[in-house]
Write an enzyme that holds these catalytic residues in place. Structure first.
Site, mmCIF file in Angstrom:
data_model
loop_
_atom_site.group_PDB
_atom_site.id
_atom_site.type_symbol
_atom_site.label_atom_id
_atom_site.label_comp_id
_atom_site.label_asym_id
_atom_site.label_seq_id
_atom_site.Cartn_x
_atom_site.Cartn_y
_atom_site.Cartn_z
ATOM 1 N N LYS A 1 0.852 -1.185 0.000
ATOM 2 C CA LYS A 1 0.000 0.000 0.000
ATOM 3 C C LYS A 1 0.890 1.237 0.000
ATOM 4 O O LYS A 1 1.839 1.327 0.795
ATOM 5 C CB LYS A 1 -0.880 -0.004 1.256
ATOM 6 C CG LYS A 1 -1.874 -1.166 1.297
ATOM 7 C CD LYS A 1 -3.002 -0.990 0.280
ATOM 8 C CE LYS A 1 -4.123 -1.982 0.540
ATOM 9 N NZ LYS A 1 -5.224 -1.823 -0.450
ATOM 10 N N ASP B 1 -0.576 -0.387 -4.448
ATOM 11 C CA ASP B 1 -1.992 0.008 -4.426
ATOM 12 C C ASP B 1 -2.115 1.319 -3.655
ATOM 13 O O ASP B 1 -1.751 1.390 -2.478
ATOM 14 C CB ASP B 1 -2.819 -1.100 -3.753
ATOM 15 C CG ASP B 1 -4.327 -0.848 -3.824
ATOM 16 O OD1 ASP B 1 -4.738 0.207 -4.362
ATOM 17 O OD2 ASP B 1 -5.088 -1.706 -3.346
ATOM 18 N N GLU C 1 -2.076 0.482 -8.671
ATOM 19 C CA GLU C 1 -3.520 0.264 -8.556
ATOM 20 C C GLU C 1 -4.187 1.524 -8.009
ATOM 21 O O GLU C 1 -3.743 2.084 -7.000
ATOM 22 C CB GLU C 1 -3.739 -0.940 -7.626
ATOM 23 C CG GLU C 1 -5.177 -1.396 -7.486
ATOM 24 C CD GLU C 1 -5.294 -2.613 -6.549
ATOM 25 O OE1 GLU C 1 -4.278 -3.311 -6.328
ATOM 26 O OE2 GLU C 1 -6.389 -2.852 -6.035
ATOM 27 N N ASP D 1 -9.332 -0.420 -9.574
ATOM 28 C CA ASP D 1 -10.058 -1.219 -8.582
ATOM 29 C C ASP D 1 -11.369 -0.478 -8.283
ATOM 30 O O ASP D 1 -12.397 -0.719 -8.937
ATOM 31 C CB ASP D 1 -9.155 -1.396 -7.341
ATOM 32 C CG ASP D 1 -9.825 -2.079 -6.156
ATOM 33 O OD1 ASP D 1 -11.020 -2.408 -6.240
ATOM 34 O OD2 ASP D 1 -9.161 -2.274 -5.117
ATOM 35 N N LYS E 1 -13.255 -7.746 -8.414
ATOM 36 C CA LYS E 1 -13.758 -8.277 -7.147
ATOM 37 C C LYS E 1 -15.244 -8.470 -7.342
ATOM 38 O O LYS E 1 -15.961 -7.499 -7.654
ATOM 39 C CB LYS E 1 -13.562 -7.262 -6.008
ATOM 40 C CG LYS E 1 -12.126 -6.943 -5.656
ATOM 41 C CD LYS E 1 -12.055 -5.912 -4.542
ATOM 42 C CE LYS E 1 -10.611 -5.572 -4.229
ATOM 43 N NZ LYS E 1 -10.475 -4.422 -3.323
HETATM 44 O O1 OSB Z 1 -7.830 -1.932 -2.255
HETATM 45 O O2 OSB Z 1 -7.525 -3.923 -2.869
HETATM 46 C C1 OSB Z 1 -7.868 -3.117 -2.013
HETATM 47 C C2 OSB Z 1 -8.522 -4.858 1.306
HETATM 48 C C3 OSB Z 1 -9.716 -4.294 1.655
HETATM 49 C C4 OSB Z 1 -10.284 -3.346 0.845
HETATM 50 C C5 OSB Z 1 -9.643 -2.955 -0.324
HETATM 51 C C6 OSB Z 1 -8.450 -3.544 -0.693
HETATM 52 C C7 OSB Z 1 -7.863 -4.494 0.154
HETATM 53 C C8 OSB Z 1 -6.591 -5.117 -0.096
HETATM 54 C C9 OSB Z 1 -6.298 -6.452 0.554
HETATM 55 O O3 OSB Z 1 -5.713 -4.587 -0.727
HETATM 56 C C10 OSB Z 1 -6.785 -7.596 -0.216
HETATM 57 C C11 OSB Z 1 -6.737 -8.923 0.495
HETATM 58 O O4 OSB Z 1 -5.724 -9.598 0.430
HETATM 59 O O5 OSB Z 1 -7.752 -9.311 1.085
HETATM 60 MG MG MG Z 2 -7.145 -1.969 -4.324
#
Ligand code: OSB
Ligand code: MG
Length: 371
Positions: free
Chosen positions: A163, A188, A213, A238, A262
């Site tokens: 992140k 991300d 991301e 995303d 997702k």
């Molecule tokens: O932005 O992808 C994202 C987790 C919660 C909400 C948004 C995100 C995420 C993650 C972790 O980046 C993803 C995971 O391994 O569960």
């Molecule tokens: Mg993300």
């Protein structure tokens, strides 16, 4: 399909360690377990993946409970469905609320697959026997990131996502890259930047990232198209992609080269598959994102990621990445960097009834009439 009853369970579980992003930290995860049982006593399971607060999308556990209880389940009571896609189409009469819709739709997919004695993967057109596994490092210091990455590499993960934000980007990524020169790394940003940060974002081209991301606003498609023209690093969207139409607009505008799919964010497996099929046709790579989810949603992700277009390792990690004990059995595990796609009917995992019971904090039952 004749639904006899639907049971919602709100569960809560502490994460093994806090999950940090520039938007805040997640310490405890609440979720909604959705069980749809038919008149023969066969059950399908789904998971509502909204968080307790609306930091990632506008939905919350409480808004999802409301949508499920007062809108979506009554729709199912009043309309006979033959196939999970009928549920997806029925739910389109309701605006947004994608995570609530997805949790219920995915329980119906699991039920449908079980009734047909086929794995969910096979039912939706999956072609892989195993899916490549990646993991997320969400910490607030370089030293913690290095320690975690070292451990995850030891566990076999094929790529690592970190992140980032303007408070933690260039020197953070430089530190990681110098320790792990050959690691597949992606970053991300969860919308931490604006176009004013163009030079900063361009500088991240130095690190040979697989992608960046969601750098810009969570509902933007236009500005990302301007940014992608200026960056060598591929942009992956995303938050901005909540429907098939969004995916099409983003691809047509050149707003991204990669899409994180997702099912929860786009309203279910039906919509996720439409986005997948479109991207496969257009040569846009996709991967399966994660939501710090429990085992049921994790199992659905494995099935989704077995579709042919999922060419990049997803945020598909083992149950023990986040949890001391998951609500499914066996737990999801990694072998040589891959997660096995079950061939048992439905999602292919059983419910760990004890663990589910001890984590449940509220419960609602809806009984169908079936006249
Ligand atoms: O932005 O992808 C994202 C987790 C919660 C909400 C948004 C995100 C995420 C993650 C972790 O980046 C993803 C995971 O391994 O569960
Ligand atoms: Mg993300």
């Amino acid at each position: 399909m004749r639904i006899a009853q639907i049971r919602l369970k709100v569960i809560t579980m502490p994460l093994k360690s806090p999950f940090h992003t520039h938007l805040g930290k997640v310490i405890e995860r609440e979720g909604i377990i959705i069980e749809v049982m038919d008149t023969d006593g066969v059950s399908g399971f789904g998971e509502g993946v909204a968080f307790s607060t609306p930091w990632y999308t506008e939905e919350t556990v409480k808004t999802s409970l409301h949508m499920l209880s007062d809108i979506l389940i009554p729709l199912l009571m009043n309309n006979r469905i033959k196939h999970p896609e009928d549920a997806a189409i029925l739910f389109k009469t309701v605006r947004r609320n994608n995570m609530a819709k997805a949790g219920l739709e995915m329980a119906i997919w699991d039920l449908y697959a079980k009734r047909n004695s086929k794995s969910l993967s096979k039912i939706i057109g999956g072609t892989r026997e195993q899916v490549a596994s990646g993991v997320v490092v969400a910490v607030d210091s370089l030293s913690n990131a290095l320690k975690e990455i070292e451990n995850y590499i030891g566990e076999g993960y094929q790529r690592v996502k970190v992140k980032i934000s303007p408070q933690q980007d260039y020197s953070f990524l430089a530190g990681i890259r110098s320790h792990f020169p050959n690691l597949q790394i992606m970053a991300d940003a969860n919308s931490a930047y604006t176009l004013k940060d163009l030079d900063r974002l361009k500088s991240l081209d130095d690190f040979n990232l697989l992608m960046i991301e969601q750098p810009l606003a969570s509902d933007d498609i236009i500005q990302h198209s301007l940014l992608q023209k200026q960056l060598n690093t591929p942009i992956c969207l995303d938050e901005s992609i909540v429907s098939f139409e969004d995916a099409k607009n983003a691809v047509e505008l050149g707003s991204c080269k990669i899409i994180n799919i997702k099912a929860g964010r786009v309203g279910g497996i039906h919509e996720a598959k439409r986005i997948h099929d479109y991207c496969l046709d257009k040569g846009i790579e996709v991967w399966c994102g994660g939501m710090i989810e429990f085992g049921i949603s994790r199992a659905h992700n494995i099935a989704l990621a077995s579709l042919p277009g999922f060419t990049i390792p997803g945020d598909i990690s083992a149950s023990n990445r986040f949890w001391d004990e998951d609500i499914i059995t066996p737990e999801v595990s990694i072998e040589n960097g891959f997660v096995h796609v079950p061939d048992k009917p439905g999602i292919g995992f059983d419910i760990n009834r004890n663990r589910l019971k001890e984590t449940t904090i509220a419960e609602r039952l809806f009984t169908f009439e079936n006249k």
